[in-house]
Design an enzyme around this catalytic site. Structure first.
Site, short mmCIF file in Angstrom:
data_model
loop_
_atom_site.label_atom_id
_atom_site.label_comp_id
_atom_site.label_asym_id
_atom_site.label_seq_id
_atom_site.Cartn_x
_atom_site.Cartn_y
_atom_site.Cartn_z
N ARG A 15 0.80 -1.22 0.00
CA ARG A 15 0.00 0.00 0.00
C ARG A 15 0.84 1.28 0.00
NH1 ARG A 15 -5.21 -0.31 2.64
NH2 ARG A 15 -4.72 1.57 3.79
N ARG A 33 8.48 7.17 -4.07
CA ARG A 33 8.58 8.16 -5.15
C ARG A 33 9.93 8.84 -5.19
NH1 ARG A 33 3.92 11.08 -3.01
NH2 ARG A 33 2.17 9.83 -3.73
N ARG A 68 -7.75 -6.86 14.32
CA ARG A 68 -6.84 -6.06 15.12
C ARG A 68 -7.66 -4.89 15.66
NH1 ARG A 68 -2.67 -6.95 18.09
NH2 ARG A 68 -1.29 -5.17 18.18
N ARG A 92 0.48 6.18 16.23
CA ARG A 92 0.47 7.54 15.69
C ARG A 92 -0.34 8.49 16.56
NH1 ARG A 92 -2.79 5.71 10.18
NH2 ARG A 92 -4.63 4.98 11.22
N GLU A 106 -3.12 6.63 19.08
CA GLU A 106 -3.66 5.34 18.68
C GLU A 106 -2.77 4.21 19.19
OE1 GLU A 106 -4.61 5.01 14.51
OE2 GLU A 106 -5.71 6.91 14.54
N TYR A 140 -10.38 -5.44 4.20
CA TYR A 140 -10.00 -4.06 4.50
C TYR A 140 -10.43 -3.17 3.34
CZ TYR A 140 -7.97 0.05 6.32
OH TYR A 140 -7.85 1.32 6.82
N ASP A 154 -11.38 0.59 1.97
CA ASP A 154 -11.41 2.03 2.22
C ASP A 154 -12.80 2.55 1.89
OD1 ASP A 154 -8.96 2.76 3.26
OD2 ASP A 154 -7.97 2.79 1.31
P1 FAD Z 1 -18.58 0.13 9.74
O1 FAD Z 1 -18.27 1.57 9.69
O2 FAD Z 1 -17.82 -0.73 10.68
O3 FAD Z 1 -20.15 0.00 10.07
C1 FAD Z 1 -20.75 -1.17 10.56
C2 FAD Z 1 -21.83 -0.74 11.55
O4 FAD Z 1 -22.58 -1.89 11.94
C3 FAD Z 1 -21.25 -0.15 12.83
O5 FAD Z 1 -21.86 1.09 13.11
C4 FAD Z 1 -21.61 -1.19 13.90
O6 FAD Z 1 -21.85 -0.62 15.17
C5 FAD Z 1 -22.88 -1.79 13.30
N1 FAD Z 1 -23.17 -3.14 13.80
C6 FAD Z 1 -22.33 -4.20 13.84
N2 FAD Z 1 -22.94 -5.27 14.39
C7 FAD Z 1 -24.21 -4.87 14.68
C8 FAD Z 1 -25.32 -5.52 15.28
N3 FAD Z 1 -25.26 -6.79 15.70
N4 FAD Z 1 -26.48 -4.83 15.45
C9 FAD Z 1 -26.56 -3.52 15.06
N5 FAD Z 1 -25.52 -2.85 14.50
C10 FAD Z 1 -24.36 -3.52 14.30
N6 FAD Z 1 -10.97 4.55 4.86
C11 FAD Z 1 -10.58 5.54 4.01
O7 FAD Z 1 -11.06 5.61 2.87
N7 FAD Z 1 -9.66 6.48 4.41
C12 FAD Z 1 -9.09 6.47 5.65
O8 FAD Z 1 -8.28 7.35 5.98
C13 FAD Z 1 -9.48 5.42 6.56
N8 FAD Z 1 -8.94 5.36 7.80
C14 FAD Z 1 -9.33 4.36 8.66
C15 FAD Z 1 -8.77 4.32 9.93
C16 FAD Z 1 -9.15 3.34 10.84
C17 FAD Z 1 -8.55 3.30 12.23
C18 FAD Z 1 -10.11 2.36 10.43
C19 FAD Z 1 -10.53 1.26 11.38
C20 FAD Z 1 -10.67 2.39 9.16
C21 FAD Z 1 -10.29 3.39 8.25
N9 FAD Z 1 -10.85 3.46 6.97
C22 FAD Z 1 -10.45 4.46 6.12
C23 FAD Z 1 -11.89 2.50 6.51
C24 FAD Z 1 -13.31 2.98 6.77
O9 FAD Z 1 -13.50 3.11 8.17
C25 FAD Z 1 -14.30 1.95 6.20
O10 FAD Z 1 -14.14 1.85 4.79
C26 FAD Z 1 -15.78 2.24 6.46
O11 FAD Z 1 -16.03 2.84 7.69
C27 FAD Z 1 -16.55 0.92 6.38
O12 FAD Z 1 -17.94 1.13 6.48
P2 FAD Z 1 -18.86 -0.12 6.82
O13 FAD Z 1 -20.27 0.37 6.75
O14 FAD Z 1 -18.49 -1.28 5.99
O15 FAD Z 1 -18.46 -0.55 8.32
N1 UDP Z 2 3.48 1.51 7.52
C1 UDP Z 2 4.77 1.60 7.99
N2 UDP Z 2 5.22 2.79 8.48
C2 UDP Z 2 4.44 3.90 8.52
C3 UDP Z 2 3.11 3.80 8.04
C4 UDP Z 2 2.65 2.59 7.56
O1 UDP Z 2 5.50 0.62 7.97
O2 UDP Z 2 4.89 4.95 9.00
C5 UDP Z 2 3.00 0.18 7.02
C6 UDP Z 2 2.31 -0.64 8.12
O3 UDP Z 2 2.64 -1.99 7.90
C7 UDP Z 2 0.84 -0.41 7.85
C8 UDP Z 2 0.82 -0.32 6.31
O4 UDP Z 2 2.05 0.33 5.99
O5 UDP Z 2 0.04 -1.46 8.33
C9 UDP Z 2 -0.35 0.46 5.75
O6 UDP Z 2 -0.35 1.75 6.29
P1 UDP Z 2 -1.52 2.78 6.07
O7 UDP Z 2 -1.14 4.06 6.71
O8 UDP Z 2 -1.88 2.79 4.63
O9 UDP Z 2 -2.70 2.06 6.85
P2 UDP Z 2 -3.90 2.52 7.78
O10 UDP Z 2 -3.52 2.01 9.13
O11 UDP Z 2 -4.05 3.99 7.75
O12 UDP Z 2 -5.03 1.78 7.20
#
Ligand code: FAD
Ligand code: UDP
Length: 367
Positions: free
Chosen positions: A172, A176, A249, A280, A300, A348, A350
């Site tokens: 991912r 560059r 995780r 971070r 985090e 996973y 986005d």
């Molecule tokens: P979720 O947002 O998990 O929604 C599922 C919902 O179902 C939740 O509200 C949960 O409470 C509900 N639920 C589960 N079980 C039940 C039940 N039994 N009864 C009722 N409700 C229930 N994507 C990006 O594009 N850019 C980013 O920078 C980015 N950063 C991220 C950073 C982190 C730390 C994480 C964890 C994810 C990140 N993502 C990012 C991914 C992004 O969060 C997801 O793509 C998106 O939120 C997924 O939506 P979803 O509806 O599939 O799941």
């Molecule tokens: N990563 C790393 N160093 C950094 C940032 C990311 O080695 O400073 C690696 C790490 O293995 C991570 C992966 O790149 O799980 C993807 O990182 P990204 O920031 O895209 O993931 P996010 O946690 O935001 O989904």
């Protein structure tokens, strides 16, 4: 008595888009959400005039113009470009790996000088068919970058040694040979002005929504209320973990309001040294250039997941992929239950992937 055309479990992005697209076409939807708010993991909450990304930093990015136009109908996006900083011991570097990183690491100026050093390091540790993340990372960037910017961060993030992790995780990260700190290669990027929650509110406007409602507390009743079910919770939970739980995780967020205007000068600072306990620190105001005498930061801490904890990152290694396959076989036999989203598909995804996947599903559903 089927009261609704669709019962949707989960008010995250997948559930909300499904609800929006279906109610727009005249179908009735009931959305069940076990948390006390809508939005799933993209939920933002206003505190001290700053939109706090409650479940981790969310930056919207895509190269797909159609998806960009789609999400822009719900909010105006700002021009935020993600450019994280990495801190390793007392050294500070730009991410992703680019000429700013290389000039600081190797004290050089030109792309050719950087390439010469990195190519030499890559050759020294080259492995023909990389079997794990360590081998893959060294093949991509060599020993120095691996040691300072990848190893510690990755081992904290996943709670496993790089030798035990699958190599795809590291693919991912862009590399560059230009002075360009943009973390993403995508054409479109930004943060919605006003946060993500108003987007979800708009999507759910025509649906009935029940918060604090766990589908499993009354599964039979909710199943009987809808002609069809869209389920976006964990797929293994739906089948009562009959083959055993899938692994995730988790992350613990420690959020603090600080009595200062600017804590770290950047929205995202990664701590790549294994000995710093968090991965971070996010300073939320910098996502939206918010003006406030205070600031809010979230540390985090990546943590081991156990049943009952919030599942954040699916662990898509071989063992869990095989296990998911078994659940997926059961799911494929369902006639009126659809599994979607990051937890329903154990992938996973986005935000832009989630939108694409939900729109594709709805298209098939209503055709
Ligand atoms: P979720 O947002 O998990 O929604 C599922 C919902 O179902 C939740 O509200 C949960 O409470 C509900 N639920 C589960 N079980 C039940 C039940 N039994 N009864 C009722 N409700 C229930 N994507 C990006 O594009 N850019 C980013 O920078 C980015 N950063 C991220 C950073 C982190 C730390 C994480 C964890 C994810 C990140 N993502 C990012 C991914 C992004 O969060 C997801 O793509 C998106 O939120 C997924 O939506 P979803 O509806 O599939 O799941
Ligand atoms: N990563 C790393 N160093 C950094 C940032 C990311 O080695 O400073 C690696 C790490 O293995 C991570 C992966 O790149 O799980 C993807 O990182 P990204 O920031 O895209 O993931 P996010 O946690 O935001 O989904």
């Amino acid at each position: 008595m089927k009261k609704y055309d669709y019962v949707i479990v989960g008010s995250g992005l997948y559930g909300a888009i499904s609800a929006y697209e279906l109610t727009k076409r005249g179908y009735t939807c009931l959305v069940l959400e076990k948390r006390n708010h809508i939005g799933g993991n993209i939920y933002t909450e206003k505190l001290e005039g700053i939109n706090v990304h409650k479940y981790g930093a969310h930056i919207f990015h895509t190269s797909d113009k159609e998806l960009w136009d789609y999400i822009n109908q719900f909010a105006e996006f700002n021009n935020y470009i993600n450019s994280p900083i990495a801190i390793y011991k007392d050294e500070l570097y730009n991410l992703p790996f680019n000429m700013n990183t290389f000039s600081k690491l190797f004290n050089i100026k030109t792309p050719q000088e950087a390439k010469d050093i990195i190519e030499k390091e890559k050759k020294e540790s080259y492995v023909e068919n990389p079997k794990n993340l360590e081998e893959q990372a060294k093949n991509l960037v060599g020993q120095t970058i691996y040691e300072k910017l990848i190893k510690g961060y990755t081992e904290k993030q996943w709670g496993k040694k790089c030798e035990e992790l699958p190599s795809f995780i590291i693919k991912r990260l862009p590399v560059r040979f230009t002075y360009d700190n943009n973390y993403f290669n995508d054409r479109y990027q930004g943060i919605p002005i006003g946060g993500y929650t108003p987007i979800i509110e708009k999507m759910l406007e025509k649906s009935d929504v029940l918060l604090n409602t766990d589908f499993f507390e009354n599964k039979e009743k909710y199943l009987s209320m809808g002609k069809k079910i869209i389920y976006t919770g964990p797929i293994d939970a739906y089948y009562d973990y009959c083959f055993g739980p899938l692994e995730y995780r988790s992350v613990r967020f420690e959020t603090e309001v600080l009595n200062m205007e600017n804590y770290q000068g950047n929205a995202v600072v990664n701590y790549t040294d294994y000995n710093v306990p968090y991965t971070r620190i996010i300073e939320h105001k910098h996502f939206e250039y918010a003006v406030s005498p205070k600031t809010i930061i979230s540390k985090e801490y990546s943590s081991k997941w156990k049943l009952g904890d919030e599942p954040y990152y699916p662990v898509n290694d071989e063992k869990n992929s095989d296990l998911y396959q078994k659940y997926q076989e059961l799911a494929s036999k369902e006639t009126n239950v659809h599994f979607g989203g990051r937890l329903g598909q154990y992938k996973y995804l986005d935000m832009h992937n989630v939108i694409r996947s939900a729109l594709d599903f709805i298209k098939k559903e209503v055709e």
